[in-house]
Write an enzyme that holds these catalytic residues in place. Structure first.
Site, mmCIF file in Angstrom:
data_model
loop_
_atom_site.group_PDB
_atom_site.id
_atom_site.type_symbol
_atom_site.label_atom_id
_atom_site.label_comp_id
_atom_site.label_asym_id
_atom_site.label_seq_id
_atom_site.Cartn_x
_atom_site.Cartn_y
_atom_site.Cartn_z
ATOM 1 N N GLU A 168 0.804 -1.220 0.000
ATOM 2 C CA GLU A 168 0.000 0.000 0.000
ATOM 3 C C GLU A 168 0.844 1.281 0.000
ATOM 4 O OE1 GLU A 168 -2.875 -0.139 3.147
ATOM 5 O OE2 GLU A 168 -3.940 -1.848 2.289
ATOM 6 N N GLU A 367 -5.259 -8.741 1.306
ATOM 7 C CA GLU A 367 -5.975 -8.295 2.509
ATOM 8 C C GLU A 367 -7.445 -8.085 2.163
ATOM 9 O OE1 GLU A 367 -4.513 -4.944 4.753
ATOM 10 O OE2 GLU A 367 -2.415 -5.528 4.394
#
Length: 469
Positions: A168, A367
């Site tokens: 991320e 995720e």
């Protein structure tokens, strides 16, 4: 009543994940240096929920074998974690043998239990001494980062199945330069996008190094948090707002990592704001020649936007939200604890977009999950948390993953966030995400009902959902 079977492809990877900063603890043991999160917690202790900083957390550094035993009990066939740059190379240049021993032992332990090992090289936790030099906004950090990852490749590739350069990266920039959630606590649009561009260049340098070392026992990729963005309406200004969000948040990284092209439309957009990053002549070829093999997708919620409803204050610092407003669509199903929309079809839309616009690259859901507060109230008389809401959440999203696979998406695995309750940069232990309970006060650990359910999913390589005729 009938039962519909959702059976996943052979060799589908089932697992979960943690990150080093949120689990390792031992922040001042064995010469480890300080990270940006540790500095932020020291400077802003009142902003830590229940006063819990990232200092001790789960003490994974000393207790990892206990946690791996839970992985084995849940029959996970893959697992993702990260290496702390500040632990492996505390001064940024010399390797810490204690850290080498720790990571080698942990990765080897997981591999011996027939788990694929996926390792993130950089997960938000910039060593403090490098951030004080500007972090990734300073191009001089790139060769130091390349040296670090080269050490990782040479030391640990024997045990690693997938290397992920970043986790991320857009969030990393947001936390530091837009949201005041991490040291250096800045609001700085130009610095943010210079950092973004330098991270893209650093990423290509890492892939180039991976190729130079001719590592053929594992693959290399990166993990992006991808949010499909839906405009409020088909009005041209709403659609334009959605396009701006997608360009700033998703397309910039996806295009750079998969197509090897830093988007021209982003350059033009930033140039119009006098925020075009400094670039070098050889960057274009470097990006083109060093793209990823696999993509990790973190997905929790969609984004809904609308055209700006009010004029932006020209005196205010620029933020991405300077160009659109978020849209609270009536009737959304929300996770009231986290403030995030729950819309399972969004994960399907993400996967179809990857299929159609990004080479249908091999990908993994790295995720996806739901955070809930005060889960202790859901314990049964045996003390096991009855988190049926997590089971329902994961099942709903897995169904959409199944449909995407049936339509040709190269989705090869699913990891729920997270394996165990852990420290988060935005709310510490307030929202719990794990298949395994960790209570920060009592240090109690126990598999939740969802963990037992997920074990059955792994054993069956799928699940059945009861549907009405």
């Amino acid at each position: 009543m009938t039962e519909k079977a959702f059976t996943f492809p052979k060799d589908f990877k089932w697992g979960s994940a943690v990150w080093a900063q949120g689990t390792e603890g031992a922040f001042d043991e064995d010469q480890k240096s300080k990270t940006v999160f540790e500095e932020y917690a020291l400077q802003n202790p009142s902003r830590m929920q229940q006063g819990i900083g990232p200092f001790h957390t789960l003490d994974w550094y000393n207790r990892y074998e206990d946690y791996i035993s839970y992985m084995e009990e849940l029959h996970l066939n893959s697992f993702r974690t990260s290496i702390s740059w500040a632990r492996l190379m505390p001064d940024g240049r010399n390797v810490n043998q204690k850290a080498v021993d720790y990571y080698t032992s942990m990765f080897k332990n997981m591999a011996q239990k027939n788990m694929d090992v996926w390792v993130v090289l950089y997960w938000f936790d910039m060593p403090l001494h490098f951030e004080k030099q500007g972090g990734f906004s300073n191009r001089d950090i790139i060769p130091l980062f390349k040296d670090y990852v080269s050490v990782c490749f040479e030391l640990f590739s024997e045990y690693v199945d997938i290397w992920f350069v970043y986790n991320e990266p857009a969030v990393d920039i947001m936390l530091k330069y837009f949201n005041d959630r991490c040291y250096p606590n800045e609001i700085n649009f130009n610095k943010a996008y210079q950092s973004m561009y330098n991270m893209v260049v650093a990423h290509a340098e890492v892939v180039k190094e991976f190729k130079r070392l001719n590592i053929d026992s594992c693959k290399i990729g990166s993990v992006l948090d991808i949010k499909p963005v839906y405009p409020r309406s088909f009005h041209e200004k709403d659609v334009e707002a959605a396009e701006i969000f997608s360009l700033l948040h998703d397309k910039s990284w996806l295009s750079s990592f998969i197509h090897g092209v830093f988007p021209e439309e982003l350059k033009e957009f930033l140039r119009g704001l006098n925020a075009l990053p400094r670039m070098e002549k050889h960057d274009e070829a470097l990006l083109k020649e060093n793209t990823i093999q696999v993509l990790g997708i973190n997905h929790y919620f969609p984004v809904r936007v609308q055209a700006k409803q009010h004029l932006r204050n020209p005196e205010a610092p620029l933020q991405p939200e300077s160009f659109f407003d978020y849209y609270d669509m009536p009737g959304r199903k929300m996770n009231k604890y986290r403030g995030w929309e729950m819309y399972p079809k969004a994960i399907y839309d993400v996967l179809i977009d990857i299929r159609d616009h990004y080479n249908n690259i091999e990908c993994y859901i790295t995720e996806n999950g739901i955070g809930v507060q005060n889960e202790e109230r859901f314990k049964n008389k045996e003390g096991v948390i009855q988190d049926d809401y997590r089971i329902d959440y994961v099942r709903d999203y897995l169904e959409q993953c199944y449909y995407a696979i049936q339509e040709g998406c190269q989705l090869k695995g699913y990891h729920m966030w997270s394996f165990i309750d852990l420290w988060s940069p935005t709310n510490q232990f307030l929202n719990r995400y794990g298949f395994v309970e960790f209570h920060p006060e009592t240090r109690e650990t126990r598999i939740k009902k969802s963990g037992h359910w997920f074990k059955d999913v792994i054993d069956q390589n799928g699940f059945k959902k009861r549907n009405s005729d």
